[in-house]
Design an enzyme around this catalytic site. Structure first.
Site, PDB file in Angstrom:
ATOM      1  N   CYS A 290       0.783  -1.236   0.000  1.00 63.17           N
ATOM      2  CA  CYS A 290       0.000   0.000   0.000  1.00 63.17           C
ATOM      3  C   CYS A 290       0.817   1.290   0.000  1.00 63.17           C
ATOM      4  CB  CYS A 290      -1.021   0.019   1.135  1.00 63.17           C
ATOM      5  SG  CYS A 290      -0.900  -1.277   2.334  1.00 63.17           S
ATOM      6  N   ARG A 319       6.735 -11.429   4.974  1.00 62.64           N
ATOM      7  CA  ARG A 319       6.246 -11.241   6.337  1.00 62.64           C
ATOM      8  C   ARG A 319       6.827 -12.313   7.232  1.00 62.64           C
ATOM      9  NH1 ARG A 319      -0.200 -10.160   5.116  1.00 62.64           N
ATOM     10  NH2 ARG A 319       0.146  -8.416   3.683  1.00 62.64           N
ATOM     11  N   GLN A 337       0.943 -10.961  -3.593  1.00 58.07           N
ATOM     12  CA  GLN A 337      -0.472 -10.618  -3.460  1.00 58.07           C
ATOM     13  C   GLN A 337      -0.996 -10.068  -4.766  1.00 58.07           C
ATOM     14  OE1 GLN A 337      -0.136  -7.705  -0.213  1.00 58.07           O
ATOM     15  NE2 GLN A 337      -1.569  -8.997   0.917  1.00 58.07           N
ATOM     16  N   ASP A 339      -2.740  -7.527  -5.346  1.00 60.80           N
ATOM     17  CA  ASP A 339      -3.142  -6.384  -4.555  1.00 60.80           C
ATOM     18  C   ASP A 339      -3.687  -5.274  -5.445  1.00 60.80           C
ATOM     19  OD1 ASP A 339      -3.424  -5.103  -2.182  1.00 60.80           O
ATOM     20  OD2 ASP A 339      -1.288  -4.851  -1.794  1.00 60.80           O
ATOM     21  N   HIS A 341      -5.276  -1.014  -4.888  1.00 62.99           N
ATOM     22  CA  HIS A 341      -5.799   0.044  -4.029  1.00 62.99           C
ATOM     23  C   HIS A 341      -6.623   0.985  -4.873  1.00 62.99           C
ATOM     24  CE1 HIS A 341      -2.421  -1.628  -1.785  1.00 62.99           C
ATOM     25  NE2 HIS A 341      -3.224  -1.436  -0.765  1.00 62.99           N
ATOM     26  N   LYS A 421     -14.736  -4.385   6.388  1.00 59.66           N
ATOM     27  CA  LYS A 421     -14.287  -5.203   5.263  1.00 59.66           C
ATOM     28  C   LYS A 421     -15.261  -6.319   4.919  1.00 59.66           C
ATOM     29  CE  LYS A 421     -11.719  -8.376   8.216  1.00 59.66           C
ATOM     30  NZ  LYS A 421     -10.547  -9.218   8.393  1.00 59.66           N
ATOM     31  N   HIS A 467      -8.416  -1.265   0.037  1.00 60.16           N
ATOM     32  CA  HIS A 467      -7.455  -2.316  -0.323  1.00 60.16           C
ATOM     33  C   HIS A 467      -8.292  -3.490  -0.783  1.00 60.16           C
ATOM     34  CE1 HIS A 467      -4.337  -0.851   2.647  1.00 60.16           C
ATOM     35  NE2 HIS A 467      -5.412  -0.453   3.266  1.00 60.16           N
TER      36      HIS A 467
END
Length: 592
Positions: A290, A319, A337, A339, A341, A421, A467
Site C-alpha cells: 500500500c 512477512r 499478493q 493487490d 488500491h 471489510k 485495499h
RNA sequence: GCCCACAUAGCUCAGAGGCAGAGCACGUUCUUGGUAAGAACGGGGUCGGCGGUUCGACUCCGCCUGUGGGCUCCA
C-alpha cells in the site's frame, strides 16, 4: 483445513434437513467427547480435564496429564470407550447451583474456572453417564450406545483457552458418525484429501519446491508450476485491464521513513524483518504494497475528475510468520499478493465495491469456484477515522452485497481498526473452505499520508481508500487450485496440454509435425521421443495428468490423424488433426 | 513461538550398538513395441548438522536446523 459436513451438504436434502443432520452429529460427537474424557480419567485418574466440544468434523477433549499420550494410550482409551458404548449408559442432565457445581468438580481446576465464568443469572447444568460427570450445557444423545461409529485420530498440544500464556494441555482429536458407513465415507474423504495434498502433488508434478538452504516458507517455482502461475497471472492482468485498473510495479524494499509514516513500524513490526543498512540508512522488506501505491497517488495533485484511481499490482511481500504456522504454499513467508488500491470520492464508493465484487466472482468462476461464504466485518471498539465515514463505508459494503443478492454473515466489531471489510471464503471440490478475497476500507493511511483531491468546490477533500486482493496470494491460490483440481488442471491451465507419443522411432518425425501443428495454434504440446515403449509413455503422461495423449503410428501417419487418449482414460480413437484442434480450442474457451 | 512426532540414495520408504538396504528415478547395452511399468548390467549415501555416552553410534542422550499434526495468528 476444514472438511465441512460433506455428506449433508452434497446430497439434495433441504436446508432444514441438513441442519438436522448437523445438530444430530454435534450431539453425537459431544457425547463421544464425554465418553473419551471418562476413559482418560479411568486410565489417568489424576488427569485434569479442560473442554471437549464437537467440531465441524469431529470432536476433541483437552487434558492435563503427567506425561504425553502415546499411540498405545489412544488404543487403550478407545477400548475403554467401546466398553462404555456397549454398556449403553444413559446421559442424565442435572441442573445444580453454583456451590453444588463447585463441590462436584472441586478436583478439576479448569472446570472451576469455567464455572466462575458462567454469568450469575445463567443456570448451571451437568451431564452424567456411568460415573462420569461433566459441566455441560448439552445436548447429548440419550445414551452412550447411540455413538454408533467413532475413531480417535491424533494428539496435539493446545493452550488452555487458546492463550499462549496459559498451560498447554494435550488435546485428543476424534470423530464420530451415526453409522459406520458414514464414518467410512468421511475417512475416505480424508484419504482423498491426502492424495490431493498440494505438497505431494507439487513434487509429483514438478511444480515447486522449498529448501532448507533457501529458508522455510520461501517457495521456488519450477518450470511447470511457473507455467501455471503465469497463466493465472496473465488472466488476472487481462481481467484487471478490462475492469479499468492500472497495473503498477513497486520495489521490494523501502526506507524506514516510509514505514514510519504508514504506521507499519508501530503496528506491524512483528510481521516485518529486521532492517538492512544501505549507506547508513535503514531499509525494510515490504510486508505490504500500500505505501508504494500511495506514493503514486501522491506523485501529483489529484482532481475529483480523475477519480477513481485503481492501482493493481502482483506485489511480492515478505512477512515474518512464526515457524509453527508455515504450511506448504498455504502459509509462507514470501508471497505475491494480487493487490490493488482504489482511491475514490465518497459518491463512488458503492460502485467501486460493486465493481470489486463483480470482478471477484468473474475471476473465481473461471477457476470453477462457485460456492462461497461471505463475511461483512464492522467497526470494532478501537478504531480510527470518523464515524460517518465508517457508516457510509459499511452501508456501501452491505448494500453492494444486497444488490448482487449475496448471502453473508455479519461479524459485528470484527473489522480492522482502520476500516470495515468483506472477506470471501471459497469452497473447493472437497468442500473445504479457503480465505482468499478481502475488500477492506482504510481510513488510516489516507490520513497518515495526508491524501487529498481537489473537489468541484475548489476545496481539498480526503479520498476513500480501499485495499482489495481477490485471489489473495498467488502461492496460496495455486495451492488451492492444485488441491481443487487434484493436480489435473483444466486444459487452459495445464502446463503440458498434450503429449504426442510415437510408437516407434520411424514415427518421431510425424509426432514432431503434430506437435508443431499444436504449438502453431498456441497450445503447449510435448513429444515423448524416448526409446521407450508406448505403454510406459502413456503411463507417465497419465501420472503427470496431461489432458491429451496423442498416439501416432503407421496408421495415423498415413492418414494424417492422431489416436487420442484422454487422461480420463477415455480412448477417442483416431481423429483428424484439424478435428483435434477444434475440440481443444472449444475446451480452452470453456475453461473446463 | 509452544506441545508431540519425524528426518536413511534424486523420490517413496524398510532396517539396526559391530561391513548401509529395496522399489522408482538416473547411466550403459539389448529390445521398435498399438493405449497405465520390456530386459540385463551399472553408478549413486559423512544415515539432516554439532556435541556427548561407548572399545565402537546411522542406531542411545543433548542442542540446533528442517518437516508434519495441532494451539495462536493469517493472504
Amino acid at each position: 483445513m476444514v472438511l465441512k459436513e460433506d455428506m449433508a451438504r452434497r446430497d439434495s436434502r433441504g436446508k432444514e434437513q441438513i441442519q438436522e443432520v448437523v445438530a444430530m452429529r454435534q450431539r453425537l460427537r459431544h457425547s463421544a467427547a464425554h465418553v473419551m474424557a471418562d476413559a482418560v480419567l479411568q486410565l489417568f485418574p489424576e488427569a485434569k480435564i479442560g473442554i471437549g466440544p464437537p467440531t465441524d468434523d469431529g470432536f476433541y477433549y483437552d487434558f492435563e496429564v503427567s506425561r504425553p499420550f502415546t499411540p498405545e494410550d489412544l488404543e487403550h482409551i478407545e477400548a475403554i470407550m467401546r466398553e462404555r458404548i456397549a454398556g449403553d449408559f444413559p446421559f442424565q442432565k442435572e441442573t445444580i447451583d453454583r456451590d453444588g457445581a463447585r463441590e462436584l468438580l472441586g478436583e478439576q481446576p479448569y472446570k472451576l474456572e469455567l464455572i466462575d465464568d458462567i454469568p450469575p443469572e445463567e443456570p448451571i447444568s451437568t451431564y452424567r453417564h456411568n460415573e462420569f460427570v461433566d459441566l455441560c450445557q448439552g445436548p447429548h444423545v440419550e445414551s452412550t450406545g447411540k455413538i454408533a461409529a467413532f475413531t480417535l485420530q491424533t494428539v496435539a498440544g493446545a493452550y488452555w483457552r487458546g492463550d499462549e500464556n496459559r498451560p498447554m494441555l494435550q488435546r485428543i482429536y476424534g470423530t464420530a458418525f451415526e453409522t459406520s458407513a458414514a464414518l467410512e465415507e468421511h475417512l475416505k474423504l480424508l484419504e482423498e484429501a491426502e492424495k490431493r495434498d498440494h505438497r505431494r502433488l507439487g513434487r509429483q508434478l514438478d511444480l515447486f519446491s522449498v529448501h532448507e538452504e533457501v529458508g522455510p516458507g520461501l517457495v521456488i517455482w519450477h518450470p511447470k508450476g511457473g507455467k501455471v502461475r503465469s497463466i493465472v497471472e496473465d488472466y488476472w492482468r487481462e481481467l484487471h485491464y478490462r475492469r479499468g485498473y492500472d497495473l503498477v510495479y513497486s520495489p521490494h524494499v523501502g526506507r524506514s521513513r516510509l514505514w514510519q509514516t504508514s504506521g507499519h513500524l508501530d503496528f506491524y513490526s512483528e510481521g516485518m524483518y529486521s532492517p538492512m543498512d544501505v549507506d547508513g540508512q535503514e531499509y525494510y522488506m515490504k510486508p505490504m504494497n500500500c505505501p508504494f501505491h500511495i506514493m503514486i497517488y501522491r506523485s501529483d495533485l489529484r482532481s475529483y475528475r480523475e477519480l477513481p484511481l485503481r492501482y493493481g499490482e502482483l506485489g511480492t511481500v515478505y512477512r515474518y510468520e512464526r515457524s509453527g504456522v508455515l504450511h506448504g504454499l498455504m502459509r509462507v513467508r514470501g508471497f505475491t499478493q494480487d493487490d490493488a488500491h482504489i482511491f475514490c470520492r465518497p459518491d463512488q464508493v458503492e460502485d467501486e465495491v460493486l465493481g470489486v465484487l463483480d470482478l471477484t466472482f468473474e475471476l473465481l468462476d473461471a477457476f470453477g469456484f462457485t460456492d462461497y461464504e461471505i463475511f461483512l466485518s464492522t467497526r470494532p471498539e478501537k478504531f480510527v477515522g470518523d464515524l460517518e465515514m465508517w457508516e457510509h463505508a459499511t452501508r456501501s459494503l452491505a448494500h453492494a452485497l444486497d444488490t448482487r443478492n449475496l448471502d453473508y454473515d455479519v461479524d459485528e466489531g470484527g473489522g480492522a481498526f482502520y476500516g470495515p471489510k468483506i472477506d470471501i471464503r471459497i469452497r473447493d471440490a472437497l468442500g473445504r473452505s479457503w480465505q482468499c478475497t478481502t475488500v477492506q476500507f482504510d481510513f488510516n493511511l489516507p490520513e497518515r499520508f495526508n491524501l487529498t483531491f481537489q473537489g468541484s468546490d475548489g476545496e481539498q477533500h480526503r479520498p476513500y481508500m480501499v485495499h482489495r486482493a481477490i485471489i489473495g496470494s498467488m502461492e496460496r491460490f495455486l495451492g488451492v487450485l492444485i488441491e481443487h483440481y487434484g493436480g489435473a488442471f483444466p486444459l487452459w491451465l495445464a502446463p503440458v496440454q498434450a503429449v504426442t507419443i510415437p510408437i516407434a522411432d520411424r514415427h518421431v518425425d510425424y509426432a514432431l509435425e503434430v506437435k508443431d501443428a499444436l504449438s502453431g495454434q498456441g497450445f503447449r504440446p510435448e513429444v515423448d521421443s524416448r526409446k521407450e515403449r508406448m505403454n510406459l509413455k502413456i503411463r507417465e503422461a497419465q501420472m503427470q495428468k496431461v489432458p491429451y495423449m496423442l498416439v501416432v503410428g503407421d496408421e495415423e501417419m498415413s492418414k494424417g490423424t492422431v489416436s487420442v487418449r484422454l487422461r480420463s482414460e477415455e480412448n477417442l480413437g483416431p481423429i483428424a488433426l484439424s478435428g483435434l484442434l477444434d475440440r481443444m480450442k472449444d475446451e480452452l474457451r470453456s475453461r473446463s
